[in-house]
Motif scaffolding. Structure first.
Motif, PDB file in Angstrom:
ATOM      1  N   PHE A  60     -44.579 -11.225   2.129  1.00  0.00           N
ATOM      2  CA  PHE A  60     -45.941 -11.707   1.897  1.00  0.00           C
ATOM      3  C   PHE A  60     -46.941 -10.938   2.763  1.00  0.00           C
ATOM      4  CE2 PHE A  60     -49.585 -14.365   2.633  1.00  0.00           C
ATOM      5  CZ  PHE A  60     -49.751 -15.147   1.497  1.00  0.00           C
ATOM      6  N   ARG A 198     -50.758 -15.901  -4.492  1.00  0.00           N
ATOM      7  CA  ARG A 198     -51.912 -16.358  -3.726  1.00  0.00           C
ATOM      8  C   ARG A 198     -53.161 -15.521  -4.017  1.00  0.00           C
ATOM      9  NH1 ARG A 198     -52.991 -19.645   0.683  1.00  0.00           N
ATOM     10  NH2 ARG A 198     -54.785 -19.024   1.942  1.00  0.00           N
ATOM     11  N   ALA A 255     -48.893 -20.554  -1.088  1.00  0.00           N
ATOM     12  CA  ALA A 255     -49.429 -19.510  -1.961  1.00  0.00           C
ATOM     13  C   ALA A 255     -50.409 -20.080  -2.987  1.00  0.00           C
ATOM     14  CB  ALA A 255     -48.284 -18.793  -2.673  1.00  0.00           C
TER      15      ALA A 255
END
Length: 357
Positions: A60, A198, A255
């Motif tokens: 991420f 996200r 997210a």
């Protein structure tokens, strides 16, 4: 990459908390053995899953970090984030063990983070995860310099397919094992898709890809029980599956912006402490415990060692992590501008807005 600008300006405090929990999980995994009672040990031995969570978070954060950066800027950000605290913690581990215990070649090769590739043993065995991280950074770097980062979802789909093949045919092909980091690639891919969810939104494809990543992740953990769970108990595979599913589910909620924790210096400080805690907890903390707390009962010994480790990590967080890393990053970017590796219009960062690993 077309991304939601909020993804690049909002600090996700949940990641700081998740990283700290992951670090503590690994600490208790290494520190608490069966002598503490089998009931407690059957729980704490699951702490190795903190590493899988680290890799999920890394997917991420690193894709986030790479957004709108050149290859040089990305490398500068990674060097400035990884090496300052690492060198200090490495020096502490060596000093507490005894400098005479290591050859100059071993010390210098460990300072690169890739001692194995230089034919030298690791000073601290937990450094193996750093090599995996560097391999992931290399993948993102290649996508940046070849301008393929704009097609990131296609490349992630290919990497996910390779991860699926590696899970289906374990150990059959060395090249497949290399490309998938021994099967751990699925967690990086999952983290990348969580960032895309996200920043770009949830789509059926991204949801499916995340589900496939989860399934491969569960398969990886279950098939590596013997190497990680030291005293398997009945139904341990179901417990491990539940923990991995929970990690993905909580991360998905983050997210989707369905969590809304208030921003606090406490969370950011805990996040900044995570990397030093991980680097210190095994070799350095273990040697410190043996030198100064060896005669203590188990409980006070653990509490004292934890206090010293946390205090040292806090000092590093407030100095090196918050200030030193930024100073190194600014110096590297300034050097890049002189060498024309960075645009002269590039604005040097005044502070780190994204939680990094």
């Amino acid at each position: 990459m077309n991304v939601d600008k909020r993804a690049n300006t909002d600090r996700v405090v949940e990641l700081d908390i998740m990283r700290f929990i992951a670090a503590l999980s690994v600490v208790i995994y290494h520190w608490i053995g069966p002598e503490w009672g089998l009931g407690a040990y059957h729980i704490t031995q699951l702490g190795f899953l903190g590493v899988e969570l680290f890799f999920l978070i890394s997917g991420f954060v690193i894709l986030w970090t790479a957004t709108n950066k050149s290859g040089y800027e990305f490398v500068a950000s990674r060097i400035s984030r990884l090496y300052p605290s690492f060198w200090i913690c490495l020096a502490l581990a060596i000093a507490l063990t005894g400098w005479s215990s290591y050859t100059p070649q071993q010390i210098l090769s460990n300072a690169t983070m890739i001692p194995g590739q230089l034919g030298q043993p690791m000073v601290d065995e937990v450094y193996w995860t750093l090599l995996i991280e560097i391999k992931f950074y290399a993948v993102i770097f290649l996508l940046l310099v070849t301008k393929q980062i704009r097609h990131i979802e296609r490349w992630l789909a290919g990497w996910l397919a390779l991860s699926l093949l590696a899970a289906a045919f374990p150990g059959d092909t060395e090249w497949l094992n290399t490309l998938t980091f021994g099967g751990l690639s699925t967690f990086f891919v999952g983290g990348c898709f969580l960032y895309l969810i996200r920043s770009r939104g949830l789509t059926p494809w991204r949801g499916l890809a995340l589900g496939v990543s989860l399934a491969i992740g569960v398969h990886f953990v279950i098939t590596h029980i013997d190497g990680n769970v030291r005293q398997p108990v009945e139904h341990v595979a179901y417990v491990l599956t539940g923990v991995i599913v929970l990690q993905y589910l909580v991360f998905l909620l983050v997210a989707l912006r369905m969590t809304n924790l208030p921003k606090s210096k406490l969370w950011t400080t805990l996040g900044a402490m995570t990397y030093p805690i991980y680097l210190l907890h095994y070799q350095a903390a273990g040697k410190f415990r043996d030198l100064f707390f060896a005669d203590m009962p188990a409980g006070p010994q653990l509490a004292a060692t934890l206090f010293v480790t946390m205090a040292t990590a806090l000092i590093l967080a407030l100095t090196i992590e918050r200030r030193g890393c930024i100073a190194v990053n600014r110096w590297l970017l300034a050097l890049g501008r002189k060498l024309r590796l960075v645009s002269s219009n590039y604005v040097l960062p005044s502070k780190e807005k994204t939680p990094v690993t």
